[in-house]
Design an enzyme around this catalytic site. Structure first.
Site, mmCIF file in Angstrom:
data_model
loop_
_atom_site.group_PDB
_atom_site.id
_atom_site.type_symbol
_atom_site.label_atom_id
_atom_site.label_comp_id
_atom_site.label_asym_id
_atom_site.label_seq_id
_atom_site.Cartn_x
_atom_site.Cartn_y
_atom_site.Cartn_z
ATOM 1 N N SER A 40 0.915 -1.151 -0.064
ATOM 2 C CA SER A 40 0.062 0.101 -0.185
ATOM 3 C C SER A 40 0.874 1.009 -0.248
ATOM 4 C CB SER A 40 -0.973 0.069 1.306
ATOM 5 O OG SER A 40 -2.058 0.806 0.999
ATOM 6 N N ASP A 184 -5.856 -3.939 -2.153
ATOM 7 C CA ASP A 184 -4.816 -3.541 -1.446
ATOM 8 C C ASP A 184 -4.029 -4.748 -0.589
ATOM 9 O OD1 ASP A 184 -3.250 -2.359 0.945
ATOM 10 O OD2 ASP A 184 -4.073 -0.721 0.382
#
Length: 304
Positions: A40, A184
């Site tokens: 991320s 993610d």
């Protein structure tokens, strides 16, 4: 021959700007970085530094982005929350939906922010190219919703890999790639320790910018209970992966929300301070020859 050092940069949204402070402390202490794995925001910062190991340049670039129209159009300012609520993705997502969208529309959409907006931000921060062309070996991790597995990107287009790694579920739509449905990487690998070791690292420095539990719940409603469960799951997974690292760095980001990018100076300083306390330990490990069981554990992690 010294051990090869790997940096595992964890997820955390704006809190991940602490990674810049971590890198600053390491470079000040002349501690080399041989490999980087990021999840991320850790993938964004990691990719920037892997392409251009000039900390001042990439810090200026990120601050420039935060002051640009591209940041304004990204839409994260609409996602602000108040500190009376636990800063989990789930809790925040429900509240944003309640404020911004009608439920019927939300059911038909895969995300609040279009992925094109996130890609525009990534294009501003990261040069185009193949991951294998970075000056420091790098990988980004994402999660496949179809299998529940962590997907490691150590080759291919670097911008696309970072996009997949930083697509927060519910906010950014998932990405269909081959048979994968990617979101993610924090879902399964908030702290990519194993992944950076598989790149070749002998000694792993892990940076955890996740939150800790907020204040005690008092007569919580259903959404608050679900949000706390989501927060606990994330903390437990991060702590579990943190234990696999040789050096553990946890910047003091308190309960900062992942969308509070205007606090970047505070986060950078938190990363700097937390890492400086670990410099003597890192240098000691660099000069100490690892024992048999440590070498065995390292080899095992690389094979997994």
């Amino acid at each position: 021959m010294r051990p090869k050092i790997g940096l595992a940069l964890g997820s955390g949204g704006a809190r991940g700007l602490a990674h810049l402070g971590v890198i600053q402390a390491l470079t000040e202490a002349d501690i080399p970085i041989d490999y980087i794995a990021g999840t991320s925001m850790g993938a964004i910062i990691g990719a920037m530094y892997a392409q251009n190991p000039d900390l001042h340049a990439i810090t200026r670039r990120f601050i420039s982005f935060l002051n640009s129209d591209k940041y304004e159009t990204l839409g994260t300012k609409l996602l602000k929350t108040n500190h009376d609520q636990p800063p989990s993705f789930l809790n925040h997502f429900v509240k944003v939906i309640a404020k911004q969208l009608v439920i019927t529309i939300a059911q038909a959409r895969q995300g609040v922010i279009k992925s094109e907006r996130l890609m525009t931000a990534i294009e501003y921060l990261i040069a185009d190219g193949d991951i294998r062309e970075t000056r420091i070996p790098f990988c980004a991790v994402a999660t496949d919703l179809n299998t529940g597995k962590t997907i490691v990107f150590d080759k291919g287009n670097i911008r696309e890999a970072v996009l997949y790694s930083s697509s927060i579920p519910g906010f950014i739509p998932p990405h269909g790639v081959d048979s994968w449905l990617l979101v993610d990487g924090a879902v399964t690998a908030p702290l990519p320790v194993k992944e950076v070791r598989q790149l070749g690292a002998d000694l792993v420095i892990a940076v955890n910018v996740g939150i800790q539990l907020a204040k005690a719940l008092e007569e919580p409603n259903m959404l608050e209970i679900l949000a706390r469960v989501d927060t606990i799951r994330g903390i437990a997974l991060s702590d579990q992966q943190m234990q696999l690292a040789d050096i553990q760095i946890r910047p003091e980001v308190k309960d900062a929300h992942w969308s509070e990018f205007e606090r970047y100076e505070e986060f950078i300083q938190a990363g700097l301070a937390a890492t400086r306390t670990q410099i003597p330990v890192i240098k000691q490990k660099l000069t100490r020859k690892p024992g048999f069981f440590q070498r065995l554990a390292t080899a095992f992690q690389k094979e997994q």
